[in-house]
Design a protein around this motif. Sequence first.
Motif, mmCIF file in Angstrom:
data_model
loop_
_atom_site.group_PDB
_atom_site.id
_atom_site.type_symbol
_atom_site.label_atom_id
_atom_site.label_comp_id
_atom_site.label_asym_id
_atom_site.label_seq_id
_atom_site.Cartn_x
_atom_site.Cartn_y
_atom_site.Cartn_z
ATOM 1 N N UNK A 306 0.876 -1.178 0.000
ATOM 2 C CA UNK A 306 0.000 0.000 0.000
ATOM 3 C C UNK A 306 0.909 1.223 0.000
ATOM 4 N N UNK A 307 0.858 1.968 -1.081
ATOM 5 C CA UNK A 307 1.783 3.106 -1.222
ATOM 6 C C UNK A 307 1.106 4.401 -0.821
ATOM 7 N N UNK A 308 1.913 5.328 -0.285
ATOM 8 C CA UNK A 308 1.389 6.656 0.064
ATOM 9 C C UNK A 308 1.556 7.554 -1.162
ATOM 10 N N UNK A 309 0.444 8.055 -1.649
ATOM 11 C CA UNK A 309 0.484 8.859 -2.878
ATOM 12 C C UNK A 309 1.396 10.072 -2.698
ATOM 13 N N UNK A 310 1.329 10.676 -1.522
ATOM 14 C CA UNK A 310 2.237 11.785 -1.174
ATOM 15 C C UNK A 310 2.524 11.666 0.319
ATOM 16 N N UNK A 311 3.667 12.203 0.791
ATOM 17 C CA UNK A 311 3.974 12.052 2.210
ATOM 18 C C UNK A 311 3.099 12.932 3.091
ATOM 19 N N UNK A 312 3.118 12.650 4.377
ATOM 20 C CA UNK A 312 2.391 13.490 5.328
ATOM 21 C C UNK A 312 1.304 12.704 6.024
ATOM 22 N N UNK A 313 0.749 13.306 7.110
ATOM 23 C CA UNK A 313 -0.278 12.609 7.874
ATOM 24 C C UNK A 313 -1.574 12.457 7.081
ATOM 25 N N UNK A 314 -2.412 11.546 7.484
ATOM 26 C CA UNK A 314 -3.679 11.246 6.792
ATOM 27 C C UNK A 314 -3.440 11.077 5.294
ATOM 28 N N UNK A 315 -2.534 10.145 4.937
ATOM 29 C CA UNK A 315 -2.154 10.051 3.526
ATOM 30 C C UNK A 315 -3.242 9.417 2.659
ATOM 31 N N UNK A 316 -3.177 9.759 1.363
ATOM 32 C CA UNK A 316 -3.973 9.024 0.385
ATOM 33 C C UNK A 316 -3.189 7.749 0.081
ATOM 34 N N UNK A 317 -3.851 6.615 0.119
ATOM 35 C CA UNK A 317 -3.103 5.384 -0.153
ATOM 36 C C UNK A 317 -3.551 4.759 -1.471
ATOM 37 N N UNK A 318 -2.646 4.004 -2.053
ATOM 38 C CA UNK A 318 -2.955 3.295 -3.297
ATOM 39 C C UNK A 318 -2.532 1.835 -3.169
ATOM 40 N N UNK A 319 -3.412 0.950 -3.601
ATOM 41 C CA UNK A 319 -3.079 -0.478 -3.626
ATOM 42 C C UNK A 319 -2.151 -0.694 -4.816
ATOM 43 N N UNK A 320 -1.014 -1.348 -4.555
ATOM 44 C CA UNK A 320 -0.029 -1.542 -5.632
ATOM 45 C C UNK A 320 0.385 -3.006 -5.699
ATOM 46 N N UNK A 321 1.313 -3.283 -6.579
ATOM 47 C CA UNK A 321 1.902 -4.612 -6.788
ATOM 48 C C UNK A 321 0.836 -5.658 -7.104
ATOM 49 N N UNK A 322 0.355 -5.594 -8.317
ATOM 50 C CA UNK A 322 -0.690 -6.519 -8.761
ATOM 51 C C UNK A 322 -0.107 -7.792 -9.390
ATOM 52 N N UNK A 323 1.150 -8.087 -9.039
ATOM 53 C CA UNK A 323 1.815 -9.251 -9.630
ATOM 54 C C UNK A 323 1.031 -10.536 -9.470
#
Length: 486
Positions: A306-323
């Motif tokens: 789960x990647x943080x789209x941008x740094x900082x608190x209350x981040x937007x997250x993105x599901x990644x690594x669909x291998x």
Amino acid sequence: MLESIRSHPRSITNAPRQISCRSTNASSSSSSKIAKSIKSVDICAKLITDRNGHKEVIGLGINKALTIGRNPERSFYVIPDSSVSGLHCTIFAVRSPSGGVIVSCQDSSKNGIILNGHRIKKASVILMDGDSLRIPDSLTFTCIHLWKDPIEKVSVFDPTPPPQPARKHIGRYIVTSQCLGSGSFAIVHLALSMDRRCQVACKSIRTKKGHRDELGQVMKEIKILMGLNHPNINRIYDTQEDQNFIHIFLQLCTGGDLFTYINSFTEKNCKMEEDEAKYITFQLLKGLAYLHNKSISHRDLKPENLLLYAPGPYPRIQIADFGLARPKSYQETFNVCGTVSYLPPEGILALDQKNLGYVGMPSDCWSAGIILYIMLSGSHPFDYALPSESWLSQHASDSRRGSHADCSQNYLQSEARLKERIISGQVDFQQLLWSKLVKAKVLVNLLLIHDPSKRATVHEALQSSWITDDLAMLEGAYRSRIVASL
Ligand SMILES: Nc1ncnc2c1ncn2[C@@H]1O[C@H](COP(=O)(O)OP(=O)(O)OP(=O)(O)O)[C@@H](O)[C@H]1O
């Protein structure tokens, strides 16, 4: 807190102010002052600023925001020029999952910033050694420099930009040598898309000679995933193939991964706030609901993916690594895969009996339950051999050492114990904190139901009272911070 995010979308900048070291000139006395002031700070990079020939050196600390703008209330580095916005941009340094440092800049201005001659507006970009960042008519960061021995070097005032790191062309992309992370199969670099005129991530997977069928399968899956478009799913833009690699070009996330983010709380001896964990869980469930509605399961959900789209608190997250992701229509059940710590009981059984299949979507929901537990407690619900809170640091060092593939006796024994506990279904709610997290505990229990047919689906999880009690605020924060930025 959620309410405050909704009404003040920029509350991200309430992060602790940057403890910076400044020098008004290049004298040795200011250099020694700098050295003194930074000793207690985890300095990992420096910016050399040039304002009408007046140069300064600013040290950047890990997980500290350096806010730059006209308004002294909102900015640490104040530039009283009318062309500069109240809060013009925020520079952030975070640890990359592979142990390095990622320095990024989030623009929040009216006019934008210029990175190496290209205008950036309302986006987060990663800064490399030697990059030049300009606030028009006002200030130029002549270079960003990352070091391995920071304390010694930050005190040296050297305004010469380091040489630009190597870059190579792959199709319509320029792939840089800035490594963003690596996994078992892939290495990920920062790249520039000439068509989109923005930064992207380039994930390169080495292809084995004589495995054309496997390669064809990977490409087929990539094509399916290229059709996905959701704010909480890391987008695949494009692929390129050469003799030895498949290169996958992905939407860039500049904030590192959720594992490193959760671990940063443990390092500070604190825990993520319940509201922040709720906001992240809400996004994870939204992303999963989108996937599951399309009958796609991820099958390898873990905080590292789960990647943080941008740094900082209350981040937007993105599901990644669909291998390992698959559309269900391929087959009803799957061969087991994924990481043991996040596998459901039926996955562990399938793993040990080798021939059993398991269904992907309930498995994703189980993994979401484990992730939620870890965010709130800093420990793993089944891996309680270690004293609570040391789980994250243990696993952080394991993954940096790459010991997931470790086959030592100790590792195998603790993995066997972990599997037993997962199968026995005994979730550890011993920690005192769970008595205060009654509704969150209900959701964790629903997601960690042993029987996959009775386990909460992602839609049922979104209906749990832990989420619905704050739905208006969650939706409001989501709309103002995520949907508005698309
Ligand atoms: N879109 C992205 N933006 C920024 N960094 C990324 C991106 N995708 C991946 N990374 C970084 O690269 C690392 C490795 O990527 P990824 O997990 O996809 O590789 P992998 O080999 O498939 O991993 P695994 O070992 O879990 O199978 C991630 O942990 C992350 O730090």
